[in-house]
Design a protein around this motif. Sequence first.
Motif, PDB file in Angstrom:
ATOM      1  N   SER A   1     -25.490 -20.393 -16.410  1.00 17.22           N
ATOM      2  CA  SER A   1     -25.924 -20.359 -17.799  1.00 17.22           C
ATOM      3  C   SER A   1     -24.707 -20.419 -18.716  1.00 17.22           C
ATOM      4  O   SER A   1     -23.597 -20.067 -18.323  1.00 17.22           O
ATOM      5  CB  SER A   1     -26.740 -19.098 -18.091  1.00 17.22           C
ATOM      6  N   THR A   2     -24.937 -20.872 -19.937  1.00 19.23           N
ATOM      7  CA  THR A   2     -23.859 -21.222 -20.858  1.00 19.23           C
ATOM      8  C   THR A   2     -23.991 -20.404 -22.131  1.00 19.23           C
ATOM      9  O   THR A   2     -24.800 -20.747 -23.007  1.00 19.23           O
ATOM     10  CB  THR A   2     -23.923 -22.729 -21.181  1.00 19.23           C
ATOM     11  N   PRO A   3     -23.218 -19.311 -22.291  1.00 23.66           N
ATOM     12  CA  PRO A   3     -23.353 -18.466 -23.491  1.00 23.66           C
ATOM     13  C   PRO A   3     -23.192 -19.230 -24.795  1.00 23.66           C
ATOM     14  O   PRO A   3     -23.806 -18.859 -25.808  1.00 23.66           O
ATOM     15  CB  PRO A   3     -22.247 -17.420 -23.310  1.00 23.66           C
ATOM     16  N   GLY A   4     -22.381 -20.286 -24.799  1.00 23.02           N
ATOM     17  CA  GLY A   4     -22.241 -21.073 -26.021  1.00 23.02           C
ATOM     18  C   GLY A   4     -23.555 -21.650 -26.494  1.00 23.02           C
ATOM     19  O   GLY A   4     -23.788 -21.782 -27.712  1.00 23.02           O
ATOM     20  N   HIS A   5     -24.432 -21.982 -25.566  1.00 23.09           N
ATOM     21  CA  HIS A   5     -25.736 -22.506 -25.954  1.00 23.09           C
ATOM     22  C   HIS A   5     -26.654 -21.398 -26.450  1.00 23.09           C
ATOM     23  O   HIS A   5     -27.513 -21.641 -27.305  1.00 23.09           O
ATOM     24  CB  HIS A   5     -26.371 -23.248 -24.786  1.00 23.09           C
ATOM     25  N   TRP A   6     -26.493 -20.185 -25.942  1.00 25.61           N
ATOM     26  CA  TRP A   6     -27.287 -19.084 -26.493  1.00 25.61           C
ATOM     27  C   TRP A   6     -26.938 -18.903 -27.971  1.00 25.61           C
ATOM     28  O   TRP A   6     -27.822 -18.673 -28.796  1.00 25.61           O
ATOM     29  CB  TRP A   6     -27.011 -17.770 -25.761  1.00 25.61           C
ATOM     30  N   LEU A   7     -25.653 -19.012 -28.286  1.00 21.49           N
ATOM     31  CA  LEU A   7     -25.200 -18.877 -29.672  1.00 21.49           C
ATOM     32  C   LEU A   7     -25.693 -20.037 -30.535  1.00 21.49           C
ATOM     33  O   LEU A   7     -26.133 -19.839 -31.676  1.00 21.49           O
ATOM     34  CB  LEU A   7     -23.674 -18.811 -29.694  1.00 21.49           C
TER      35      LEU A   7
ATOM     36  N   PHE B   1     -27.882 -13.903 -29.597  1.00 25.63           N
ATOM     37  CA  PHE B   1     -26.523 -13.584 -30.040  1.00 25.63           C
ATOM     38  C   PHE B   1     -26.030 -12.320 -29.351  1.00 25.63           C
ATOM     39  O   PHE B   1     -24.896 -12.280 -28.830  1.00 25.63           O
ATOM     40  CB  PHE B   1     -26.506 -13.404 -31.555  1.00 25.63           C
ATOM     41  N   ASP B   2     -26.867 -11.289 -29.335  1.00 33.14           N
ATOM     42  CA  ASP B   2     -26.447 -10.024 -28.740  1.00 33.14           C
ATOM     43  C   ASP B   2     -26.133 -10.178 -27.259  1.00 33.14           C
ATOM     44  O   ASP B   2     -25.160  -9.599 -26.752  1.00 33.14           O
ATOM     45  CB  ASP B   2     -27.531  -8.963 -28.942  1.00 33.14           C
TER      46      ASP B   2
ATOM     47  N   VAL C   1     -22.288 -10.154 -22.698  1.00 33.96           N
ATOM     48  CA  VAL C   1     -21.861 -10.555 -21.350  1.00 33.96           C
ATOM     49  C   VAL C   1     -20.926 -11.756 -21.346  1.00 33.96           C
ATOM     50  O   VAL C   1     -20.264 -12.012 -20.336  1.00 33.96           O
ATOM     51  CB  VAL C   1     -23.076 -10.841 -20.446  1.00 33.96           C
ATOM     52  N   GLY C   2     -20.859 -12.502 -22.471  1.00 36.17           N
ATOM     53  CA  GLY C   2     -20.028 -13.700 -22.487  1.00 36.17           C
ATOM     54  C   GLY C   2     -18.671 -13.509 -23.116  1.00 36.17           C
ATOM     55  O   GLY C   2     -17.753 -14.297 -22.863  1.00 36.17           O
TER      56      GLY C   2
ATOM     57  N   ASP D   1     -24.280 -12.449 -14.255  1.00 41.69           N
ATOM     58  CA  ASP D   1     -23.401 -12.311 -15.422  1.00 41.69           C
ATOM     59  C   ASP D   1     -21.924 -12.291 -15.059  1.00 41.69           C
ATOM     60  O   ASP D   1     -21.098 -11.763 -15.809  1.00 41.69           O
ATOM     61  CB  ASP D   1     -23.741 -11.047 -16.231  1.00 41.69           C
ATOM     62  N   ARG D   2     -21.579 -12.899 -13.943  1.00 37.35           N
ATOM     63  CA  ARG D   2     -20.177 -13.005 -13.569  1.00 37.35           C
ATOM     64  C   ARG D   2     -19.641 -14.363 -14.016  1.00 37.35           C
ATOM     65  O   ARG D   2     -20.346 -15.373 -13.905  1.00 37.35           O
ATOM     66  CB  ARG D   2     -20.011 -12.861 -12.053  1.00 37.35           C
TER      67      ARG D   2
END
Length: 417
Positions: free
Chosen positions: A256-262, A291-292, A297-298, A315-316
């Motif tokens: 998974s890609t935290p940048g896309h969550w943002l 965002f949270d 985790v990112g 989440d690693r």
Amino acid sequence: MTTTGDSPQSGSWASLPAHRAWLDGEGERLLAFAEAAAGTTTGFAWLDDGGRPDPGQPPQLWITARMTHVFALACLRGRPGAGPLVDSGLAALTGPFRDAEHGGWFSSLTADGAPAATDKSAYDHAFVVLAAASATAAGRPGAAELLQEALSVVERHFWSGGEGRCMESWDRTWSEAEPYRGANSNMHTVEAFLTAAAVTGDDRWLTRALSIAERLVHQAARTNGWRLPEHFDPQWQPLPDYNDDRRNDKFRPYGSTPGHWLEWSRLLLHLEAALGADAPDWLLPDARSLFDAAVEVGWAPDGESGFVYTLDWQDRPVVASRLHWVLTEAIGAAAALVARTGDADYERWYRTFWDEAATRFIDRERGSWVHELPVGDAAPVWSGKPDVYHAYQATLLPQLPLAPVLAATLRQELGDD
């Protein structure tokens, strides 16, 4: 519904004239760097670390479309010389990139303008819509016709009413669809639909943007602890092991890609503002949750500042390198949440993100931003500095309301509506 961000919140950096002047200066610096990508009949070139066209990279549809969009925004802001750059991008989109025989647009070209990759991807076509919509807002010749053509192609070949989302890609003749569905292409389709709706006044595109967001965020991400699945089979079942052997892929990385969550967090707020009284009540809570989760985790999971590129399902960090586009999307999401809520925590993150950008990413010696800070022995994701789309938008988003989206707001400020 509370403020849609028509004016910056009191007490925020975005309300300070000095900060806004700094953002404008940074935006101008990015545009000056990006001008070197123009000047060919095959659109905008991929730039290397020093801002020179990279002859090893073929002309890419997504770069030409994104840079056409960027210079359309610059034109709307009154930057002399930006209009002709938009026109050169439109000429490439209506010329060598356009498949006059079968419709749609080629993904890449050879150096002399012949088709190189002839597949037709939703990701690329979303940016053609975005470019055409922004150029239409800027009043550039031929842009409105290109927008209608692009929307027609997307509606005919990519939009699937039964799925409520877009299909991923086709062969050149639209005969064979790829047996894959992707969240990334659908996310950028939401961005394109928001802009198309604002420019054309056709709310059909808002309805479809909401459909995509509901299925990918309010269903798939919410039920997975906000860890957005990126890859799906044709029945929209997640593929958690997809590209396990290509973990640093530019567009379809494993995990998974935290940048896309943002990025999704911000888009949900644009969508809420655009829908007004018709907006469902889950859009803001989902934007907050994405965002949270991203910052929880990112951000700095290995003890060093910055967002990692990808995480596994525990989440690693998978690819721990820091990519500039992730930080720019964090800036945009924080700015949108400040505008929407006035929450001091988002303002604190907004300032933190810009400090990170100024300290580690903004390249004052060679121009633009460093696109990637490697961590460990991971293979690089990017080479050079292909475009300024993400970074330039980060300089605009804090200064503009959530609705209408960028190009349409700038058109209003010119008094062209």
